[in-house]
Write a protein that holds these residues in place. Structure first.
Motif, PDB file in Angstrom:
ATOM      1  N   PRO A 215       0.770  -1.092   0.064  1.00  0.00           N
ATOM      2  CA  PRO A 215      -0.076   0.006   0.172  1.00  0.00           C
ATOM      3  C   PRO A 215       0.966   1.372   0.130  1.00  0.00           C
ATOM      4  CG  PRO A 215       0.247  -0.844   2.290  1.00  0.00           C
ATOM      5  CD  PRO A 215       0.827  -1.713   1.314  1.00  0.00           C
ATOM      6  N   PHE A 216       2.003   1.078  -0.067  1.00  0.00           N
ATOM      7  CA  PHE A 216       3.108   2.308   0.117  1.00  0.00           C
ATOM      8  C   PHE A 216       3.908   2.580  -1.110  1.00  0.00           C
ATOM      9  CE2 PHE A 216       2.625   0.478   4.566  1.00  0.00           C
ATOM     10  CZ  PHE A 216       1.672   1.618   5.060  1.00  0.00           C
ATOM     11  N   THR A 217       4.069   3.676  -1.631  1.00  0.00           N
ATOM     12  CA  THR A 217       5.161   4.051  -2.703  1.00  0.00           C
ATOM     13  C   THR A 217       5.724   5.273  -2.255  1.00  0.00           C
ATOM     14  OG1 THR A 217       3.450   3.336  -4.393  1.00  0.00           O
ATOM     15  CG2 THR A 217       5.426   4.780  -5.064  1.00  0.00           C
ATOM     16  N   GLU A 218       7.006   5.345  -2.201  1.00  0.00           N
ATOM     17  CA  GLU A 218       7.924   6.383  -1.797  1.00  0.00           C
ATOM     18  C   GLU A 218       7.408   7.125  -0.326  1.00  0.00           C
ATOM     19  OE1 GLU A 218       8.849   8.679  -5.135  1.00  0.00           O
ATOM     20  OE2 GLU A 218       8.946   7.006  -6.424  1.00  0.00           O
ATOM     21  N   GLY A 219       7.176   6.029   0.425  1.00  0.00           N
ATOM     22  CA  GLY A 219       6.762   6.690   1.977  1.00  0.00           C
ATOM     23  C   GLY A 219       5.507   6.951   2.186  1.00  0.00           C
ATOM     24  N   LYS A 220       4.651   6.957   1.112  1.00  0.00           N
ATOM     25  CA  LYS A 220       3.286   7.453   1.227  1.00  0.00           C
ATOM     26  C   LYS A 220       2.367   6.440   0.807  1.00  0.00           C
ATOM     27  CE  LYS A 220       4.328  12.327   0.937  1.00  0.00           C
ATOM     28  NZ  LYS A 220       5.689  12.058   0.578  1.00  0.00           N
ATOM     29  N   PRO A 221       0.968   6.254   1.521  1.00  0.00           N
ATOM     30  CA  PRO A 221      -0.222   5.374   0.931  1.00  0.00           C
ATOM     31  C   PRO A 221      -0.211   5.870  -0.398  1.00  0.00           C
ATOM     32  CG  PRO A 221      -0.464   6.207   3.301  1.00  0.00           C
ATOM     33  CD  PRO A 221       0.811   7.045   2.596  1.00  0.00           C
ATOM     34  N   ASN A 222      -0.399   4.754  -1.341  1.00  0.00           N
ATOM     35  CA  ASN A 222      -0.744   5.006  -2.816  1.00  0.00           C
ATOM     36  C   ASN A 222      -1.940   4.732  -3.168  1.00  0.00           C
ATOM     37  OD1 ASN A 222      -0.970   2.153  -2.855  1.00  0.00           O
ATOM     38  ND2 ASN A 222       1.316   1.888  -3.154  1.00  0.00           N
ATOM     39  N   GLY A 223      -2.851   4.457  -2.353  1.00  0.00           N
ATOM     40  CA  GLY A 223      -4.317   4.380  -2.447  1.00  0.00           C
ATOM     41  C   GLY A 223      -4.932   2.973  -3.004  1.00  0.00           C
ATOM     42  N   PHE A 224      -3.973   2.070  -2.904  1.00  0.00           N
ATOM     43  CA  PHE A 224      -4.114   0.862  -3.202  1.00  0.00           C
ATOM     44  C   PHE A 224      -3.891  -0.155  -2.074  1.00  0.00           C
ATOM     45  CE2 PHE A 224      -3.701   2.668  -7.202  1.00  0.00           C
ATOM     46  CZ  PHE A 224      -4.677   2.401  -7.996  1.00  0.00           C
ATOM     47  N   LEU A 225      -4.413  -1.414  -2.187  1.00  0.00           N
ATOM     48  CA  LEU A 225      -3.916  -2.423  -0.991  1.00  0.00           C
ATOM     49  C   LEU A 225      -2.945  -3.244  -1.599  1.00  0.00           C
ATOM     50  CD1 LEU A 225      -7.633  -3.226   0.324  1.00  0.00           C
ATOM     51  CD2 LEU A 225      -5.838  -1.805   1.260  1.00  0.00           C
ATOM     52  N   SER A 226      -3.007  -3.394  -3.030  1.00  0.00           N
ATOM     53  CA  SER A 226      -1.807  -4.309  -3.643  1.00  0.00           C
ATOM     54  C   SER A 226      -1.642  -3.494  -4.850  1.00  0.00           C
ATOM     55  CB  SER A 226      -2.329  -5.537  -4.260  1.00  0.00           C
ATOM     56  OG  SER A 226      -1.117  -6.057  -4.942  1.00  0.00           O
ATOM     57  N   PHE A 227      -0.418  -2.602  -4.742  1.00  0.00           N
ATOM     58  CA  PHE A 227      -0.166  -1.663  -5.625  1.00  0.00           C
ATOM     59  C   PHE A 227       0.768  -2.598  -6.726  1.00  0.00           C
ATOM     60  CE2 PHE A 227       2.353   1.820  -8.088  1.00  0.00           C
ATOM     61  CZ  PHE A 227       1.128   2.521  -8.503  1.00  0.00           C
ATOM     62  N   ARG A 228       1.248  -3.672  -6.271  1.00  0.00           N
ATOM     63  CA  ARG A 228       1.900  -4.477  -7.189  1.00  0.00           C
ATOM     64  C   ARG A 228       0.856  -5.278  -8.328  1.00  0.00           C
ATOM     65  NH1 ARG A 228       2.206  -9.544  -8.800  1.00  0.00           N
ATOM     66  NH2 ARG A 228       0.329  -9.884  -7.374  1.00  0.00           N
ATOM     67  N   SER A 229      -0.193  -5.648  -7.691  1.00  0.00           N
ATOM     68  CA  SER A 229      -1.356  -5.997  -8.592  1.00  0.00           C
ATOM     69  C   SER A 229      -1.691  -4.915  -9.484  1.00  0.00           C
ATOM     70  CB  SER A 229      -2.395  -6.545  -7.917  1.00  0.00           C
ATOM     71  OG  SER A 229      -3.650  -7.088  -8.513  1.00  0.00           O
ATOM     72  N   GLU A 230      -1.969  -3.885  -9.158  1.00  0.00           N
ATOM     73  CA  GLU A 230      -2.206  -2.701  -9.765  1.00  0.00           C
ATOM     74  C   GLU A 230      -1.225  -2.471 -11.076  1.00  0.00           C
ATOM     75  OE1 GLU A 230      -4.491   0.885 -11.520  1.00  0.00           O
ATOM     76  OE2 GLU A 230      -5.147  -1.122 -10.385  1.00  0.00           O
ATOM     77  N   ILE A 231       0.131  -2.482 -10.751  1.00  0.00           N
ATOM     78  CA  ILE A 231       1.091  -2.426 -11.849  1.00  0.00           C
ATOM     79  C   ILE A 231       0.898  -3.426 -12.933  1.00  0.00           C
ATOM     80  CG2 ILE A 231       3.426  -2.892 -12.014  1.00  0.00           C
ATOM     81  CD1 ILE A 231       4.121  -1.339  -9.398  1.00  0.00           C
ATOM     82  N   TRP A 232       0.467  -4.541 -12.938  1.00  0.00           N
ATOM     83  CA  TRP A 232       0.345  -5.548 -13.696  1.00  0.00           C
ATOM     84  C   TRP A 232      -0.805  -5.302 -14.851  1.00  0.00           C
ATOM     85  CZ3 TRP A 232       3.850  -8.394 -15.908  1.00  0.00           C
ATOM     86  CH2 TRP A 232       4.724  -9.000 -14.892  1.00  0.00           C
TER      87      TRP A 232
END
Length: 456
Positions: A215-232
């Protein structure tokens, strides 16, 4: 596992491509479980990315592992980039940003998966700790920018790095900032492969929700639970996703081969050299029409390598690879193979799981896949929350593992490895939701505590 195949027999017909995959068919008595997991190395002091070079770099870590394990090094242009066990055990490889991957040996039980992990962990620690290296078990690096992350010296990654920005927004993030755990499972026939592929594709969002912890990108919440899954979802859609054709009549080995023939290639390997053929199809290469290698025909190695650069949510090689889960801390790693083995290796559970998903349409499956990175268990399909379906599947998996009856030395069956997932279902929160609560509470708006709480 990203060790490039070496079989230079030129291919004559499409039938050979089909036969290569079909050679994976095994009797049930020979079914195995393979688990691959990635973890992010960081410097214990300062919690920075670890470079490849230097006395305390990734190269030194691999050299140390080589001496400790006696495994064969995998070399490229004079650099050690991986290790493999010549006795048919596992292998260690590097992802583009230094993520350290163990591709486990094919084992018979989840108990053996657990033993293998424990041994690997002890071995890695013995070498890494004196080098000042720790490992993080999350689906994505929580604090580093892409620019901070060193590039590993592997030829295929250079080609991918140049190509990725042309075909999606997040390809470089996928390469340099994500980690996954995946389970590889066998099939006993073409029909068995199709059934398992369909069930596991439809249910992959459940694994995404159960394992979501990016849920974090560069130290802050990114709005997702699995941003890895969103990336795909925006990495390279010509080679990833929910492959809807798998649910159509006539699905089988040939249909998957036809799909793979049209997926754009990245590279062709000749000796030590990676030749950039990115964007051209394997079908053209097969017809001798590759512009970079005119008149040349692919080999079985080229085919095996190409299949390893296709990234749907479930991938077919000579086995099926479950690709939906974020990387997790080591205590939760055996839960992924346990979950899928209970569902797919027990025929009653497999039938019951098929009953859950058989009436879902391709657009419904896609919408669930699109929603799960952000909403986790609160994503819906038809009139049901994913949470209810996850709960049901966990019960099926548990029953399947009990019926399998593979007992350890203390008389316990493999269902014990589902405990971390059962706790998640009890609380109703994914690991990412728990992390966000910590971030907003005891962590006081910092992701730094993750490097302790979620380290290996």
């Amino acid at each position: 596992m990203a060790r490039d195949q070496i079989d230079m027999t030129p291919l004559q017909s499409r039938d050979e491509l089909v036969a290569w995959i079909e050679a994976g068919v095994k009797p049930e008595s020979e079914f195995r479980i393979g688990t691959e997991h990635e973890k992010t190395p960081f410097t214990l002091e300062g919690r920075q990315p670890v470079p490849y070079e230097g006395a305390k770099g990734i190269g030194a870590l691999l050299e140390g592992m080589k001496l400790l394990l006696g495994w064969e090094p995998i070399m490229e242009c004079g650099n050690i980039i991986g290790l493999y066990d010549v006795t048919g055990g596992g292998a260690i490889s590097l992802e583009p940003g230094g993520q350290f991957e163990l591709s486990g040996a094919p084992v018979e039980t989840v108990h053996q998966t657990q033993s293998e992990l424990m041994a690997h962990l002890a071995q890695v620690r013995e070498i890494a700790t004196p080098l000042g290296i720790g490992f993080l078990g999350l689906g994505m690096t929580p604090s580093w920018s892409r620019a901070q992350i060193p590039v590993m010296p592997k030829g295929r990654y250079k080609i991918m790095r140049n190509y990725m920005p042309k075909v999606g927004k997040y390809g470089l993030d996928m390469m340099f900032r994500t980690c996954t755990v995946q389970t590889n499972l066998d099939f006993s026939s073409e029909a068995d492969m199709v059934k398992k592929l369909r069930v596991s594709l439809a249910l992959q969002p459940i694994a995404t929700a159960l394992f979501a912890n990016s849920p974090f990108t560069e130290g802050k919440p990114n709005g997702f639970l699995s941003f890895r899954s969103e990336i795909w979802r925006d990495t390279d859609n010509a080679r990833s996703g929910m492959i809807p054709f798998a649910f159509e009549d006539g699905m089988g080995f040939e249909r998957y081969v036809d799909y793979a023939l049209d997926v754009p290639m990245y590279f062709v390997k000749r000796g030590e050299e990676y030749i950039d053929v990115s964007g051209s199809s394997f079908r053209d290469f097969f017809a001798g029409k590759n512009k970079i290698l005119p008149g040349e025909r692919p080999t079985l190695s080229d085919w095996a390598n190409h299949l390893s650069t296709i990234f749907p949510e479930v991938r077919l090689k000579r086995y099926l690879e479950m690709r939906g889960a974020d990387g997790v801390p080591w205590g939760r790693l055996p839960a992924l193979p346990a979950f899928w083995v209970g569902l797919l290796y027990d025929n009653d559970s497999l039938d019951a799981a098929w009953d859950i998903v058989r009436h879902w349409t391709a657009p419904e499956r896609q919408a669930l896949r699109d929603d799960v990175p952000r909403f986790g268990f609160k994503a819906r399909i038809k009139d049901r929350y994913l949470f209810e379906i996850a709960k049901e599947c966990l019960v099926l998996s548990h029953a399947g593992l009990r019926r399998r009856g593979r007992i350890d030395h203390l008389g316990r069956d493999e269902s014990r490895f589902l405990e971390p997932l059962e706790r998640i279902i009890e609380t109703g929160r994914s690991p990412a939701e728990e992390m966000l609560e910590k971030f907003n509470g005891p962590w006081k708006g910092s992701v730094e505590p993750a490097y302790q709480e979620y380290a290996f």
